[in-house]
Write a protein that holds these residues in place. Structure first.
Motif, mmCIF file in Angstrom:
data_model
loop_
_atom_site.group_PDB
_atom_site.id
_atom_site.type_symbol
_atom_site.label_atom_id
_atom_site.label_comp_id
_atom_site.label_asym_id
_atom_site.label_seq_id
_atom_site.Cartn_x
_atom_site.Cartn_y
_atom_site.Cartn_z
ATOM 1 N N SER A 75 0.832 -1.208 0.000
ATOM 2 C CA SER A 75 0.000 0.000 0.000
ATOM 3 C C SER A 75 0.862 1.252 0.000
ATOM 4 O O SER A 75 0.561 2.232 -0.677
ATOM 5 C CB SER A 75 -0.923 0.003 1.231
ATOM 6 O OG SER A 75 -1.798 -1.096 1.194
ATOM 7 N N ILE A 76 1.982 1.217 0.795
ATOM 8 C CA ILE A 76 2.878 2.374 0.852
ATOM 9 C C ILE A 76 3.512 2.622 -0.509
ATOM 10 O O ILE A 76 3.552 3.745 -1.012
ATOM 11 C CB ILE A 76 3.967 2.161 1.927
ATOM 12 C CG1 ILE A 76 3.323 2.184 3.314
ATOM 13 C CG2 ILE A 76 5.047 3.225 1.825
ATOM 14 C CD1 ILE A 76 4.278 1.803 4.431
ATOM 15 N N VAL A 77 4.023 1.536 -1.117
ATOM 16 C CA VAL A 77 4.654 1.663 -2.429
ATOM 17 C C VAL A 77 3.648 2.156 -3.452
ATOM 18 O O VAL A 77 3.914 3.059 -4.253
ATOM 19 C CB VAL A 77 5.263 0.315 -2.870
ATOM 20 C CG1 VAL A 77 5.734 0.395 -4.309
ATOM 21 C CG2 VAL A 77 6.418 -0.061 -1.954
ATOM 22 N N TYR A 78 2.449 1.554 -3.411
ATOM 23 C CA TYR A 78 1.419 1.941 -4.372
ATOM 24 C C TYR A 78 1.036 3.403 -4.184
ATOM 25 O O TYR A 78 0.885 4.160 -5.144
ATOM 26 C CB TYR A 78 0.188 1.050 -4.194
ATOM 27 C CG TYR A 78 -0.921 1.362 -5.158
ATOM 28 C CD1 TYR A 78 -0.834 0.973 -6.501
ATOM 29 C CD2 TYR A 78 -2.053 2.062 -4.735
ATOM 30 C CE1 TYR A 78 -1.850 1.269 -7.389
ATOM 31 C CE2 TYR A 78 -3.070 2.363 -5.617
ATOM 32 C CZ TYR A 78 -2.967 1.959 -6.941
ATOM 33 O OH TYR A 78 -3.975 2.258 -7.819
ATOM 34 N N SER A 79 0.906 3.792 -2.892
ATOM 35 C CA SER A 79 0.547 5.174 -2.593
ATOM 36 C C SER A 79 1.620 6.130 -3.099
ATOM 37 O O SER A 79 1.321 7.185 -3.651
ATOM 38 C CB SER A 79 0.357 5.339 -1.086
ATOM 39 O OG SER A 79 0.131 6.686 -0.761
ATOM 40 N N TYR A 80 2.901 5.765 -2.915
ATOM 41 C CA TYR A 80 4.002 6.608 -3.378
ATOM 42 C C TYR A 80 3.969 6.736 -4.888
ATOM 43 O O TYR A 80 4.147 7.816 -5.444
ATOM 44 C CB TYR A 80 5.329 6.004 -2.922
ATOM 45 C CG TYR A 80 6.536 6.763 -3.438
ATOM 46 C CD1 TYR A 80 7.308 6.242 -4.466
ATOM 47 C CD2 TYR A 80 6.884 7.995 -2.902
ATOM 48 C CE1 TYR A 80 8.398 6.926 -4.959
ATOM 49 C CE2 TYR A 80 7.974 8.689 -3.387
ATOM 50 C CZ TYR A 80 8.730 8.150 -4.413
ATOM 51 O OH TYR A 80 9.810 8.837 -4.896
ATOM 52 N N GLN A 81 3.728 5.628 -5.566
ATOM 53 C CA GLN A 81 3.676 5.678 -7.015
ATOM 54 C C GLN A 81 2.482 6.494 -7.494
ATOM 55 O O GLN A 81 2.557 7.168 -8.508
ATOM 56 C CB GLN A 81 3.613 4.257 -7.575
ATOM 57 C CG GLN A 81 4.922 3.496 -7.428
ATOM 58 C CD GLN A 81 4.829 2.088 -7.959
ATOM 59 O OE1 GLN A 81 3.742 1.525 -8.056
ATOM 60 N NE2 GLN A 81 5.962 1.503 -8.296
ATOM 61 N N GLN A 82 1.405 6.441 -6.723
ATOM 62 C CA GLN A 82 0.228 7.200 -7.100
ATOM 63 C C GLN A 82 0.481 8.701 -7.024
ATOM 64 O O GLN A 82 -0.174 9.471 -7.702
ATOM 65 C CB GLN A 82 -0.947 6.834 -6.184
ATOM 66 C CG GLN A 82 -1.602 5.511 -6.519
ATOM 67 C CD GLN A 82 -2.263 5.548 -7.877
ATOM 68 O OE1 GLN A 82 -1.679 5.100 -8.873
ATOM 69 N NE2 GLN A 82 -3.457 6.083 -7.962
ATOM 70 N N GLU A 83 1.440 9.104 -6.180
ATOM 71 C CA GLU A 83 1.749 10.524 -6.069
ATOM 72 C C GLU A 83 2.398 11.054 -7.343
ATOM 73 O O GLU A 83 2.332 12.239 -7.624
ATOM 74 C CB GLU A 83 2.692 10.769 -4.888
ATOM 75 C CG GLU A 83 2.061 10.536 -3.526
ATOM 76 C CD GLU A 83 3.043 10.761 -2.402
ATOM 77 O OE1 GLU A 83 4.221 11.055 -2.712
ATOM 78 O OE2 GLU A 83 2.659 10.639 -1.234
ATOM 79 N N LEU A 84 3.047 10.186 -8.087
ATOM 80 C CA LEU A 84 3.705 10.603 -9.317
ATOM 81 C C LEU A 84 2.685 10.652 -10.445
ATOM 82 O O LEU A 84 1.965 9.690 -10.685
ATOM 83 C CB LEU A 84 4.832 9.631 -9.672
ATOM 84 C CG LEU A 84 5.977 9.546 -8.662
ATOM 85 C CD1 LEU A 84 6.978 8.489 -9.088
ATOM 86 C CD2 LEU A 84 6.662 10.898 -8.510
ATOM 87 N N THR A 85 2.629 11.769 -11.117
ATOM 88 C CA THR A 85 1.657 11.916 -12.189
ATOM 89 C C THR A 85 1.994 11.007 -13.367
ATOM 90 O O THR A 85 3.167 10.729 -13.651
ATOM 91 C CB THR A 85 1.582 13.371 -12.667
ATOM 92 O OG1 THR A 85 0.560 13.486 -13.668
ATOM 93 C CG2 THR A 85 2.903 13.836 -13.261
ATOM 94 N N THR A 86 0.966 10.567 -14.035
ATOM 95 C CA THR A 86 1.138 9.794 -15.272
ATOM 96 C C THR A 86 0.677 10.605 -16.475
ATOM 97 O O THR A 86 0.682 10.103 -17.599
ATOM 98 C CB THR A 86 0.331 8.483 -15.201
ATOM 99 O OG1 THR A 86 -1.049 8.794 -14.963
ATOM 100 C CG2 THR A 86 0.853 7.588 -14.080
ATOM 101 N N ASP A 87 0.303 11.838 -16.209
ATOM 102 C CA ASP A 87 -0.198 12.731 -17.257
ATOM 103 C C ASP A 87 0.956 13.587 -17.787
ATOM 104 O O ASP A 87 1.455 14.466 -17.069
ATOM 105 C CB ASP A 87 -1.296 13.621 -16.680
ATOM 106 C CG ASP A 87 -1.878 14.576 -17.714
ATOM 107 O OD1 ASP A 87 -1.372 14.613 -18.852
ATOM 108 O OD2 ASP A 87 -2.831 15.302 -17.372
ATOM 109 N N PRO A 88 1.413 13.368 -19.021
ATOM 110 C CA PRO A 88 2.537 14.145 -19.561
ATOM 111 C C PRO A 88 2.282 15.648 -19.558
ATOM 112 O O PRO A 88 3.201 16.438 -19.317
ATOM 113 C CB PRO A 88 2.682 13.609 -20.991
ATOM 114 C CG PRO A 88 2.110 12.234 -20.934
ATOM 115 C CD PRO A 88 0.972 12.323 -19.967
ATOM 116 N N SER A 89 1.045 16.054 -19.806
ATOM 117 C CA SER A 89 0.730 17.483 -19.826
ATOM 118 C C SER A 89 0.906 18.098 -18.440
ATOM 119 O O SER A 89 1.491 19.179 -18.290
ATOM 120 C CB SER A 89 -0.709 17.691 -20.313
ATOM 121 O OG SER A 89 -1.047 19.066 -20.289
#
Length: 467
Positions: free
Chosen positions: A18-32
């Motif tokens: 959950s921690i790893v997933y949450s951290y990755q979720q903080e990083l945007t996947t939207d190039p714009s």
């Protein structure tokens, strides 16, 4: 029992996931979104990166903190390390490490010349001054502390200045008159009386346990120009107290991996996001390197710089100006301390060229540079490569400390040409190269009337063609 162990292991794994997933979720996947954030983050970070590059070379790599470096020579035509140098002042500089304890700076009484102490923080804000303009010509003791220091201020300290970060750049400037015999030696004597010491040494008490900064990242310009700038940015953010007005902004940058002391691995960003960030950095540098009229204006052939350096209050939210100013030249003065208009064109809008024309600049009494009696003004000549010009008089600048000849009505004529205008006029002659040239006027402690609106020197005019 066995099932309970499995349950505990499962819960731990679930928590870690959950921690790893949450951290990755903080990083945007939207190039714009990444592009917009990266551009703003880079513009914000750029002056901090430039400052760190300088600090790494001058202090981190040689291990040279909390020690004055006194310049012992006056800039002249042989000086090629810095463009548009001045020979009006001699410098003493130091990098202050404030993590363990404050630093006390002592400057002697200096009644016979202009001097200033400028303190620059990790954002490149000029957060404090001492010297002729601000504290007077008497001796002064200032204590410089990091934002987390909460000790007792000892007796004998005249001023206490708090930095927003752990590291501070310190610049002492002292006026020198190159035309006055023995003046350079006098400045050396004053430099010898300037000192830096830790607070514990000043008070004669036991030194606190040193707080070491672990792993200063080696500075690599290639990394600083890439997505990897975030690594440096995160390290620097960990060395200062983020201002409340910028907390939300820094938090918004977390979507591309920014955060105080946060580890950064660009591989955790998707490839489209990485490419978007790279493109954003190119756009950001274009804006930083070509800010247009945001840095000032051009009038009568003179470039008049605006308020591009200052403290936090002055530079608040002016991130592009702060970045462009750092690119133009780190550690510039507040306008109240020094004002530097530069001349590039004559009255016809043509580039100055002393191989084709002789020139002059005529000041009426009312047009003379608006300078405080405690300050001074000068004009320095540069060739097309922005270096000083070798000449028979060994005169590289001219100003109110020169032995000038004024007209009866208080007006002043200066001659700008390659050959002598004649012996009777040589006192007012600033030798030019046999080719293209530019000039910079420096006004130390300008009067307020010269700052609002900005003072513009008289236009440079042709005196006649070279035969």
């Amino acid at each position: 029992m066995f099932s309970k162990k499995l349950l505990m292991i499962w819960l731990v794994l679930l928590t870690l996931f959950s921690i790893v997933y949450s951290y990755q979720q903080e990083l945007t996947t939207d190039p714009s979104e990444a592009s917009s954030l990266a551009k703003d983050a880079y513009i914000f970070a750029y002056p901090m990166l430039e400052n760190y590059r300088t600090m790494y070379v001058e202090a981190v790599s040689p291990g040279n903190f909390n020690t004055f470096k006194h310049v012992k020579t006056l800039f002249g035509p042989e000086s090629k390390t810095v463009v548009r140098p001045n020979n009006d002042t001699i410098y003493s500089t130091a990098w202050l490490d404030l993590k363990t304890e404050p630093i006390v700076i002592t400057l002697p009484e200096i009644p016979d010349r202009y001097f200033s102490l400028q303190l620059v923080d990790m954002y490149t804000h000029n957060f404090a001054y001492a010297g002729t303009r601000t504290t007077g010509s008497g001796s002064v003791k200032v204590m410089v502390a990091c934002p987390y220091w909460e000790g007792e201020i000892p007796s004998g300290i005249d001023y206490v200045f708090y930095s927003e970060g752990n590291y501070v750049y310190c610049v002492v400037r002292m006026a020198i008159n190159s035309e006055k015999l023995g003046d350079l030696q006098r400045v050396f004597e004053i430099q010898h009386q300037c000192s830096l010491q830790t607070l514990s040494k000043y008070t004669g008490t036991l030194s606190p346990e040193p707080i070491q900064t672990q792993n200063f990242p080696s500075f690599d310009q290639t990394i600083a120009d890439s997505v990897g700038f975030i690594r440096y940015f995160n390290f620097l953010l960990g060395q200062l107290r983020i201002h409340p007005s910028e907390t939300a902004l820094i938090q918004s940058f977390s979507k591309i991996g920014v955060g105080p002391d946060k580890s950064f691995d660009e591989a955790e960003l998707s490839e489209p996001v990485r490419e978007a960030i790279k493109s954003a950095l190119v756009e950001a540098r274009q804006e930083i390197f070509h800010p247009g009229t945001a840095m000032g204006s051009i009038t009568n052939g003179w470039s008049l710089p605006g308020r591009i350096f200052g403290n936090r209050d002055r530079m608040q939210d002016r991130y592009l100006i702060r970045a462009a100013a750092a690119h133009l030249g780190l550690y510039g003065n507040d306008l109240e301390e020094a004002y530097y208009p530069s001349c590039f064109f004559d009255s016809d809008g043509e580039i100055l060229d002393a191989s084709k024309y002789n020139y002059y600049i005529s000041f009426s009494k009312e047009q003379l540079p608006p300078v405080d009696p405690k300050g001074f003004w000068s004009i320095t000549m540069y060739d097309e490569n922005q270096f000083m010009v070798e000449n028979a008089l060994n005169r590289y600048s001219i100003g109110d400390r020169s032995d000038l000849t004024y007209n009866e009505d208080g007006s002043l004529m200066l001659y700008l040409q390659n050959e002598s205008p004649g012996q009777s006029k040589e006192s007012n002659w600033l030798p030019a190269p046999d080719g293209k040239f530019t000039m910079t006027m420096r006004i130390y402690i300008p009067l307020q009337e010269g700052l609002d609106p900005l003072y513009c020197p008289p236009v440079v005019r042709k005196a006649g063609a070279i035969e």
